[in-house]
Design a protein around this motif. Structure first.
Motif, PDB file in Angstrom:
ATOM      1  N   GLU A  42       0.780  -1.306   0.107  1.00 43.90           N
ATOM      2  CA  GLU A  42       0.111  -0.237  -0.539  1.00 43.90           C
ATOM      3  C   GLU A  42       1.006   0.829   0.185  1.00 43.90           C
ATOM      4  O   GLU A  42       0.485   2.046  -0.911  1.00 43.90           O
ATOM      5  N   PHE A  43       1.826   1.152   1.060  1.00 42.22           N
ATOM      6  CA  PHE A  43       2.619   2.541   0.505  1.00 42.22           C
ATOM      7  C   PHE A  43       3.295   2.214  -0.857  1.00 42.22           C
ATOM      8  O   PHE A  43       3.313   3.528  -0.923  1.00 42.22           O
ATOM      9  N   LEU A  47       2.866   5.566  -2.993  1.00 39.53           N
ATOM     10  CA  LEU A  47       4.280   6.587  -3.569  1.00 39.53           C
ATOM     11  C   LEU A  47       4.830   6.817  -4.529  1.00 39.53           C
ATOM     12  O   LEU A  47       4.843   7.567  -5.736  1.00 39.53           O
ATOM     13  N   LEU A  48       3.614   5.390  -5.265  1.00 42.63           N
ATOM     14  CA  LEU A  48       3.873   5.729  -7.364  1.00 42.63           C
ATOM     15  C   LEU A  48       2.704   6.455  -7.604  1.00 42.63           C
ATOM     16  O   LEU A  48       3.059   7.459  -8.314  1.00 42.63           O
ATOM     17  N   HIS A  93       2.279  17.056  -6.906  1.00 41.83           N
ATOM     18  CA  HIS A  93       2.672  16.410  -6.084  1.00 41.83           C
ATOM     19  C   HIS A  93       2.895  15.968  -4.853  1.00 41.83           C
ATOM     20  O   HIS A  93       3.236  15.192  -4.107  1.00 41.83           O
ATOM     21  N   TRP A  94       4.011  16.963  -4.674  1.00 40.66           N
ATOM     22  CA  TRP A  94       4.782  17.348  -3.443  1.00 40.66           C
ATOM     23  C   TRP A  94       4.220  16.779  -2.039  1.00 40.66           C
ATOM     24  O   TRP A  94       3.903  16.470  -0.960  1.00 40.66           O
ATOM     25  N   ILE A  98       3.852  14.035   0.682  1.00 42.47           N
ATOM     26  CA  ILE A  98       3.952  14.847   2.377  1.00 42.47           C
ATOM     27  C   ILE A  98       2.647  13.759   3.382  1.00 42.47           C
ATOM     28  O   ILE A  98       2.937  13.365   4.316  1.00 42.47           O
ATOM     29  N   ALA A  99       1.603  13.482   2.935  1.00 42.90           N
ATOM     30  CA  ALA A  99       0.539  13.208   2.770  1.00 42.90           C
ATOM     31  C   ALA A  99       0.347  11.991   3.464  1.00 42.90           C
ATOM     32  O   ALA A  99       0.441  11.062   4.620  1.00 42.90           O
ATOM     33  N   ALA A 100       1.463  11.267   2.271  1.00 44.61           N
ATOM     34  CA  ALA A 100       1.463   9.060   2.488  1.00 44.61           C
ATOM     35  C   ALA A 100       2.903   9.328   3.375  1.00 44.61           C
ATOM     36  O   ALA A 100       2.238   8.566   3.612  1.00 44.61           O
ATOM     37  N   PHE A 101       3.462  10.265   3.638  1.00 49.55           N
ATOM     38  CA  PHE A 101       4.286   9.783   5.024  1.00 49.55           C
ATOM     39  C   PHE A 101       3.907   9.911   5.546  1.00 49.55           C
ATOM     40  O   PHE A 101       3.835   8.931   7.139  1.00 49.55           O
TER      41      PHE A 101
END
Length: 110
Positions: A42-43, A47-48, A93-94, A98-101
């Motif tokens: 999922e991560f 990320l992709l 998409h920066w 950040i939201a994914a982190f």
């Protein structure tokens, strides 16, 4: 991300210095996080979805003399490494990155 004996690893290196020795910083990483196995796929998808592969290699705002520098290095299972960096400028998409982190409890970087 690095392959290790027990899985994959994500490293976050933070430095207040503008002049860091990357090799010594990596040897003494501030944080090493091994994501939970069932979350790793999922991560990777999240990320992709930030499309970092399509980012230019460098984002620099020439109008700012001091500020924030960043670097993203991703190594795939086949050994291919994607390196992107910037100084006071950010790719599309920066904020998604950040939201994914944040979603996975990783350190928030700016």
């Amino acid at each position: 991300m690095h392959e290790q004996k027990f899985g994959k690893i994500l490293r976050h290196v933070a430095s207040d210095s503008h002049y860091i020795d990357i090799k010594s910083e990596l040897a003494d990483c501030n944080i090493s996080i091994i994501p939970i196995v069932h979350k790793w796929a999922e991560f990777n998808k999240d990320l992709l979805r930030c499309y970092f592969i399509d980012w230019k290699s460098c984002y620099i705002n020439q109008n700012v003399l001091d500020g924030t520098q960043w670097e993203l290095n991703v190594t795939f299972d086949n050994g291919t490494t994607i390196k992107r960096y910037g100084s006071n400028a950010y790719p599309p998409h920066w904020e998604k990155l950040i939201a994914a982190f944040h979603k996975y409890g990783l350190p928030i970087i700016r």
